[in-house]
Design a protein around this motif. Structure first.
Motif, PDB file in Angstrom:
ATOM      1  N   GLY A  96      31.260 114.471  23.177  1.00  0.00           N
ATOM      2  CA  GLY A  96      31.144 115.892  23.489  1.00  0.00           C
ATOM      3  C   GLY A  96      31.882 116.282  24.752  1.00  0.00           C
ATOM      4  O   GLY A  96      32.520 117.335  24.813  1.00  0.00           O
ATOM      5  N   VAL A  97      31.824 115.421  25.779  1.00  0.00           N
ATOM      6  CA  VAL A  97      32.501 115.731  27.043  1.00  0.00           C
ATOM      7  C   VAL A  97      34.017 115.709  26.865  1.00  0.00           C
ATOM      8  O   VAL A  97      34.728 116.618  27.325  1.00  0.00           O
ATOM      9  CB  VAL A  97      32.061 114.743  28.138  1.00  0.00           C
ATOM     10  N   VAL A  98      34.524 114.674  26.192  1.00  0.00           N
ATOM     11  CA  VAL A  98      35.980 114.556  26.004  1.00  0.00           C
ATOM     12  C   VAL A  98      36.511 115.731  25.182  1.00  0.00           C
ATOM     13  O   VAL A  98      37.485 116.403  25.563  1.00  0.00           O
ATOM     14  CB  VAL A  98      36.325 113.212  25.338  1.00  0.00           C
ATOM     15  N   LEU A  99      35.868 115.993  24.040  1.00  0.00           N
ATOM     16  CA  LEU A  99      36.313 117.113  23.208  1.00  0.00           C
ATOM     17  C   LEU A  99      36.070 118.456  23.896  1.00  0.00           C
ATOM     18  O   LEU A  99      36.846 119.410  23.712  1.00  0.00           O
ATOM     19  CB  LEU A  99      35.599 117.084  21.859  1.00  0.00           C
ATOM     20  N   LEU A 103      38.826 121.323  24.366  1.00  0.00           N
ATOM     21  CA  LEU A 103      38.608 122.663  23.813  1.00  0.00           C
ATOM     22  C   LEU A 103      38.634 123.730  24.899  1.00  0.00           C
ATOM     23  O   LEU A 103      39.121 124.849  24.673  1.00  0.00           O
ATOM     24  CB  LEU A 103      37.277 122.702  23.074  1.00  0.00           C
ATOM     25  N   ALA A 104      38.113 123.406  26.085  1.00  0.00           N
ATOM     26  CA  ALA A 104      38.135 124.384  27.176  1.00  0.00           C
ATOM     27  C   ALA A 104      39.562 124.691  27.605  1.00  0.00           C
ATOM     28  O   ALA A 104      39.916 125.854  27.847  1.00  0.00           O
ATOM     29  CB  ALA A 104      37.318 123.857  28.356  1.00  0.00           C
ATOM     30  N   VAL A 105      40.388 123.646  27.694  1.00  0.00           N
ATOM     31  CA  VAL A 105      41.799 123.860  28.050  1.00  0.00           C
ATOM     32  C   VAL A 105      42.504 124.661  26.958  1.00  0.00           C
ATOM     33  O   VAL A 105      43.309 125.564  27.240  1.00  0.00           O
ATOM     34  CB  VAL A 105      42.491 122.512  28.291  1.00  0.00           C
ATOM     35  N   MET A 106      42.201 124.350  25.695  1.00  0.00           N
ATOM     36  CA  MET A 106      42.793 125.115  24.590  1.00  0.00           C
ATOM     37  C   MET A 106      42.336 126.571  24.616  1.00  0.00           C
ATOM     38  O   MET A 106      43.131 127.487  24.360  1.00  0.00           O
ATOM     39  CB  MET A 106      42.416 124.475  23.248  1.00  0.00           C
ATOM     40  N   ARG A 107      41.081 126.796  24.919  1.00  0.00           N
ATOM     41  CA  ARG A 107      40.545 128.163  24.947  1.00  0.00           C
ATOM     42  C   ARG A 107      41.207 128.991  26.046  1.00  0.00           C
ATOM     43  O   ARG A 107      41.421 130.202  25.878  1.00  0.00           O
ATOM     44  CB  ARG A 107      39.033 128.088  25.176  1.00  0.00           C
ATOM     45  N   ALA A 177      31.017 121.713  21.414  1.00  0.00           N
ATOM     46  CA  ALA A 177      31.097 123.172  21.492  1.00  0.00           C
ATOM     47  C   ALA A 177      30.410 123.694  22.746  1.00  0.00           C
ATOM     48  O   ALA A 177      30.912 124.602  23.421  1.00  0.00           O
ATOM     49  CB  ALA A 177      30.468 123.791  20.240  1.00  0.00           C
ATOM     50  N   TYR A 178      29.258 123.132  23.090  1.00  0.00           N
ATOM     51  CA  TYR A 178      28.549 123.569  24.292  1.00  0.00           C
ATOM     52  C   TYR A 178      29.246 123.085  25.565  1.00  0.00           C
ATOM     53  O   TYR A 178      29.314 123.810  26.563  1.00  0.00           O
ATOM     54  CB  TYR A 178      27.106 123.070  24.249  1.00  0.00           C
ATOM     55  N   ILE A 182      30.819 125.013  29.023  1.00  0.00           N
ATOM     56  CA  ILE A 182      30.510 124.572  30.387  1.00  0.00           C
ATOM     57  C   ILE A 182      31.788 124.250  31.149  1.00  0.00           C
ATOM     58  O   ILE A 182      31.970 124.643  32.310  1.00  0.00           O
ATOM     59  CB  ILE A 182      29.560 123.358  30.347  1.00  0.00           C
ATOM     60  N   CYS A 183      32.698 123.528  30.497  1.00  0.00           N
ATOM     61  CA  CYS A 183      33.970 123.186  31.144  1.00  0.00           C
ATOM     62  C   CYS A 183      34.818 124.428  31.392  1.00  0.00           C
ATOM     63  O   CYS A 183      35.496 124.533  32.423  1.00  0.00           O
ATOM     64  CB  CYS A 183      34.740 122.183  30.280  1.00  0.00           C
TER      65      CYS A 183
END
Length: 318
Positions: A96-99, A103-107, A177-178, A182-183
């Motif tokens: 979850g942390v790695v993905l 995902l945060a960078v992609m968002r 996703a969560y 947070i990231c």
């Protein structure tokens, strides 16, 4: 002939005024009387009475075999189940942390495609229950009987999607996703001037993230991540639905054969409380460490709170 005015001796003390003499007197100690908060004491007595009644109701229940709780709390099957709970929680949290970081960078990317894909991922996995996602992964063979990756890998889906793999994917992908949100909050907490300054120095975007943005964002990311892991320990009980033999399934199996269903649920509660309590202590000190740069007064440790309560209690008695 004598002088009209005689010389005063050199070592004579200067005259002291009335105001100076009054100031030199030590002030009288203030006799502070602590305020009695009678409402607090009455509410405390009422709460303790209700807790006592609840404990007495469970302790004196005839149908609860308390000796079974002591007999099975350190049973090998229960200990193995608790170990599997820790294992699946740690692995799912790492995933979850790695993905979540990706995902945060992609968002936050200016590329509309990657930003949209990340948003859809977060929207789906946050909008559907974890229990449903676990069942989807576990029954994936109903849609895809064979996993065919071309020349890389090919096998039957029932052999690939084991209970462990279904539990790992269900928990890890949902947690991503969560963690992405947070990231993203941590990355947005870093001032944009930091990024602009690093770009002005000739640093690439990836290098800026790795050396400038992410280290500063960790102050915001790490504390809620600890809270997410504690929540993961409890959410892992849902993998009972995919027949993964973790703590809840292990205790339920023993309870169904020994006719001590409630007692084994109590055993599961004990181990969940032990694991969450241990990691809650780590989370507290982790949050206290990362609060050093933002808070002037660090939150008191449990031992400091006990000492403060004892001091206030002794002052009240006086």
């Amino acid at each position: 002939m004598t002088d009209k005015f005689e010389k005063e001796p050199a070592d004579a003390a200067p005259p002291v005024s009335k105001e100076a003499s009054a100031a030199s007197v030590a002030p009288e100690a203030i006799k502070a009387v602590p305020v009695r908060h009678w409402g607090r004491y009455v509410s405390a007595v009422i709460v303790l009475a209700l807790v006592g009644l609840l404990v007495n109701a469970f302790a004196t229940a005839d149908k609860i075999q308390w000796h079974a709780v002591g007999d099975y709390v350190f049973d090998d099957t229960v200990l193995k189940g608790a170990g599997r709970t820790l294992l699946i929680s740690v692995l799912a949290m790492v995933m979850g942390v790695v993905l979540g970081v990706i995902l945060a960078v992609m968002r936050l990317s200016k590329n509309p495609v990657t930003s949209w894909v990340a948003w859809v991922y977060i929207w789906f996995f946050r909008g559907t229950p974890v229990y449903v996602q676990l069942l989807l992964w576990f029954n994936l063979a109903l849609i895809f009987p064979t996993l065919n990756l071309g020349p890389i890998y090919k096998d039957e889906m029932v052999d690939v999607m084991t209970p462990f793999m279904a539990a790992l994917l269900g928990l890890g992908l949902n947690e991503a996703a969560y963690m992405a949100e947070i990231c993203r909050a941590g990355l947005m907490a870093v001032d944009e001037g930091q990024t602009e300054a690093s770009h002005a120095l000739g640093m690439s975007h990836a290098k800026t993230l790795r050396r400038i943005v992410i280290p500063q964002a960790m102050r915001v990311i790490v504390p809620p991540t600890g809270n997410e892991f504690i929540n993961m320990l409890k959410t892992s009980s849902l993998v009972y639905a995919v027949t993964y033999n973790e703590l809840l399934r292990a205790t339920s199996t023993i309870g169904s054969t020994s006719y001590a269903v409630m007692e084994m649920l109590f055993v599961a509660c004990i181990w969940y409380l032990v694991m969450t309590s241990v990691f809650s202590v780590f989370q507290f000190y982790l949050e206290r460490r990362y609060a050093r740069g933002t808070s002037r007064n660090l939150p008191a440790t449990p031992w400091q709170k006990v000492k403060a309560n004892m001091i206030s209690l002794s002052g009240w008695r006086r």
